[in-house]
Design an enzyme around this catalytic site. Structure first.
Site, PDB file in Angstrom:
ATOM      1  N   ARG A  21       0.568  -1.238  -0.132  1.00  0.00           N
ATOM      2  CA  ARG A  21       0.091   0.072   0.164  1.00  0.00           C
ATOM      3  C   ARG A  21       0.546   1.099  -0.071  1.00  0.00           C
ATOM      4  O   ARG A  21       0.742   2.554  -0.360  1.00  0.00           O
ATOM      5  CB  ARG A  21      -1.401  -0.224   1.190  1.00  0.00           C
ATOM      6  CG  ARG A  21      -2.355  -1.095   0.696  1.00  0.00           C
ATOM      7  CD  ARG A  21      -2.895  -1.574   2.877  1.00  0.00           C
ATOM      8  NE  ARG A  21      -1.870  -2.005   2.466  1.00  0.00           N
ATOM      9  CZ  ARG A  21      -1.631  -3.305   2.560  1.00  0.00           C
ATOM     10  NH1 ARG A  21      -2.232  -3.918   1.991  1.00  0.00           N
ATOM     11  NH2 ARG A  21      -1.197  -4.345   2.677  1.00  0.00           N
ATOM     12  N   THR A  22       2.504   1.439   0.680  1.00  0.00           N
ATOM     13  CA  THR A  22       2.876   2.596   0.875  1.00  0.00           C
ATOM     14  C   THR A  22       3.031   2.820  -0.243  1.00  0.00           C
ATOM     15  O   THR A  22       2.885   4.034  -0.954  1.00  0.00           O
ATOM     16  CB  THR A  22       3.776   2.288   1.833  1.00  0.00           C
ATOM     17  OG1 THR A  22       2.922   2.332   3.208  1.00  0.00           O
ATOM     18  CG2 THR A  22       4.222   3.526   2.319  1.00  0.00           C
TER      19      THR A  22
ATOM     20  N   LYS B  31      25.637  -4.464  -2.284  1.00  0.00           N
ATOM     21  CA  LYS B  31      27.490  -4.867  -2.513  1.00  0.00           C
ATOM     22  C   LYS B  31      27.852  -3.214  -1.582  1.00  0.00           C
ATOM     23  O   LYS B  31      29.170  -3.387  -1.892  1.00  0.00           O
ATOM     24  CB  LYS B  31      27.579  -4.246  -4.079  1.00  0.00           C
ATOM     25  CG  LYS B  31      27.034  -4.455  -5.021  1.00  0.00           C
ATOM     26  CD  LYS B  31      27.545  -3.293  -6.584  1.00  0.00           C
ATOM     27  CE  LYS B  31      26.557  -3.969  -8.374  1.00  0.00           C
ATOM     28  NZ  LYS B  31      27.445  -3.070  -8.896  1.00  0.00           N
TER      29      LYS B  31
ATOM     30  N   ARG C  59      11.711   3.882   3.173  1.00  0.00           N
ATOM     31  CA  ARG C  59      11.570   3.094   3.922  1.00  0.00           C
ATOM     32  C   ARG C  59      12.527   2.046   3.948  1.00  0.00           C
ATOM     33  O   ARG C  59      13.637   1.577   3.147  1.00  0.00           O
ATOM     34  CB  ARG C  59      10.478   2.151   3.390  1.00  0.00           C
ATOM     35  CG  ARG C  59      10.473   0.535   3.974  1.00  0.00           C
ATOM     36  CD  ARG C  59       8.906  -0.477   3.759  1.00  0.00           C
ATOM     37  NE  ARG C  59       7.494   0.442   4.051  1.00  0.00           N
ATOM     38  CZ  ARG C  59       6.677   0.259   4.483  1.00  0.00           C
ATOM     39  NH1 ARG C  59       6.281  -1.062   4.217  1.00  0.00           N
ATOM     40  NH2 ARG C  59       5.112   0.927   4.400  1.00  0.00           N
TER      41      ARG C  59
ATOM     42  N   HIS D 276       5.861   5.317  11.377  1.00  0.00           N
ATOM     43  CA  HIS D 276       5.448   4.719  10.561  1.00  0.00           C
ATOM     44  C   HIS D 276       4.178   6.828   9.808  1.00  0.00           C
ATOM     45  O   HIS D 276       2.955   6.358   9.598  1.00  0.00           O
ATOM     46  CB  HIS D 276       4.683   4.144   9.895  1.00  0.00           C
ATOM     47  CG  HIS D 276       4.216   3.347   8.243  1.00  0.00           C
ATOM     48  ND1 HIS D 276       4.929   4.490   7.403  1.00  0.00           N
ATOM     49  CD2 HIS D 276       3.995   2.938   7.956  1.00  0.00           C
ATOM     50  CE1 HIS D 276       4.067   3.790   6.185  1.00  0.00           C
ATOM     51  NE2 HIS D 276       3.541   2.826   6.340  1.00  0.00           N
TER      52      HIS D 276
HETATM   53  N1  ASP Z   1       2.458  -1.938   6.640  1.00  0.00           N
HETATM   54  C1  ASP Z   1       2.239  -1.423   7.556  1.00  0.00           C
HETATM   55  C2  ASP Z   1       3.967  -1.035   8.187  1.00  0.00           C
HETATM   56  O1  ASP Z   1       4.342  -1.526   7.079  1.00  0.00           O
HETATM   57  C3  ASP Z   1       2.084  -2.283   9.099  1.00  0.00           C
HETATM   58  C4  ASP Z   1       2.641  -3.822   9.103  1.00  0.00           C
HETATM   59  O2  ASP Z   1       3.127  -3.979   8.303  1.00  0.00           O
HETATM   60  O3  ASP Z   1       2.381  -4.253   9.874  1.00  0.00           O
HETATM   61  O4  ASP Z   1       4.209  -0.849   8.954  1.00  0.00           O
END
Ligand code: ASP
Length: 297
Positions: free
Chosen positions: A55-56, A85, A106, A134
């Site tokens: 989703r993100t 590397k 991320r 987050h």
């Molecule tokens: N998608 C969210 C996160 O990246 C929640 C999860 O992974 O549980 O933190």
């Protein structure tokens, strides 16, 4: 909406927000639903993901395209970037920031976004930093509560892995801006870190969803066990939301989940209109458009 950007170049933590910032972003997210926003024309946004995401990353990328911009992406940077590397995050960020107008990052390290922000000369947006935060998820979570319930000053039950779940760590920081009651539902081992309790003075801890329902929460926020972040022998999930819980839940309450879900949220719950989690995921698109508009100049 230059305010947040004037004060902050990067979006690292929910500690950065004042209540008026959250409300401005909610207003902007709502506008995105039916007003064209071509704010990113001729801009390039990099999505750099060292951990899995559905989703993100996709909602950020969809947001960029909707806003007329372009995306350069490394969706599996641990394997397919020069990180494999031995390149440091800092070196990667230095390079990437010269190719784009903002970096959506991320990474498994708690301090990754802060480290990136020290190097980058374009905005860094934290799209998940280790078990720490987050923030864009917390913003879309509050946007969802506002849309579903018309206000945020409510009673919340936060359920599951509150120790390693970064979404709740960001969410409590934002809830701290409001007049909320919070029930923390987890076993001792998975309880919310003590340093976060100061954000939610009106909170108490319980072990089970059954006990939490006695307080009649308006929002039940379920989270999965973050199995990638703790020792394998602790894999058991102690709180599963059942049909019986659904029957006891207030008629106008909502159930949220940042997803992905595991056993804590059975699919049988999906048909109930109080299940707000798919609407919540969709709201990520509108909120991330608002965030990009605010930060990318
Ligand atoms: N998608 C969210 C996160 O990246 C929640 C999860 O992974 O549980 O933190």
């Amino acid at each position: 909406m230059p305010d947040l950007q004037r004060r902050l170049m990067h979006l690292i933590s929910c500690n950065q927000f004042r209540k008026e910032d959250v409300e401005r972003l909610i207003g902007s997210a709502e506008e995105n639903r039916d007003r064209k926003n071509l704010h990113l024309q001729h801009k390039t946004i990099a999505t750099l993901f060292y951990e899995p995401s559905t989703r993100t990353r996709m909602s950020f990328e969809a947001a960029v395209y909707r806003m007329g911009g372009n995306v350069i992406s490394n969706e599996d940077a641990t394997q397919s970037s020069s990180s494999a590397k031995g390149e440091s995050l800092e070196d990667t960020i230095r390079m990437v920031s010269s190719y784009c107008d903002a970096i959506v990052l991320r990474h498994p390290a708690d301090d990754s976004s802060e480290r990136a922000a020290q190097i980058a000369h374009v905005p860094v947006i934290n799209a998940g930093a280790g078990a720490c935060e987050h923030p864009t998820q917390a913003l879309l979570d509050l946007y969802t509560v506002w849309r579903e319930k018309g206000k945020i000053d409510l009673c919340y039950a936060l359920v599951g892995d509150l120790r390693y779940g970064r979404t709740t760590h960001s969410l409590v920081r934002l809830l701290g801006l409001y007049n909320v009651k919070v029930i923390l539902v987890s076993s001792d081992y998975f309880s919310l870190p003590d340093d976060l309790l100061k954000f939610i003075p009106n909170c108490h801890k319980v072990d089970s969803i059954d006990e939490a329902l006695e307080c009649e929460p308006d929002v039940v926020y379920l989270t999965r066990m973050q199995r990638e972040r703790f020792p394998p022998h602790l894999k058991r999930c102690s709180n599963v939301f059942s049909e019986e819980h659904l029957n006891r839940l207030k008629k106008d309450a909502i159930i949220m989940h940042p997803f992905p879900r595991n056993e804590e949220l059975p699919k049988t719950i999906d048909r109930d209109k109080r299940a707000a989690y798919f609407r919540q995921s969709e709201n990520g698109l509108w909120m991330r458009m608002a965030i990009l508009k605010e930060l990318v100049k």
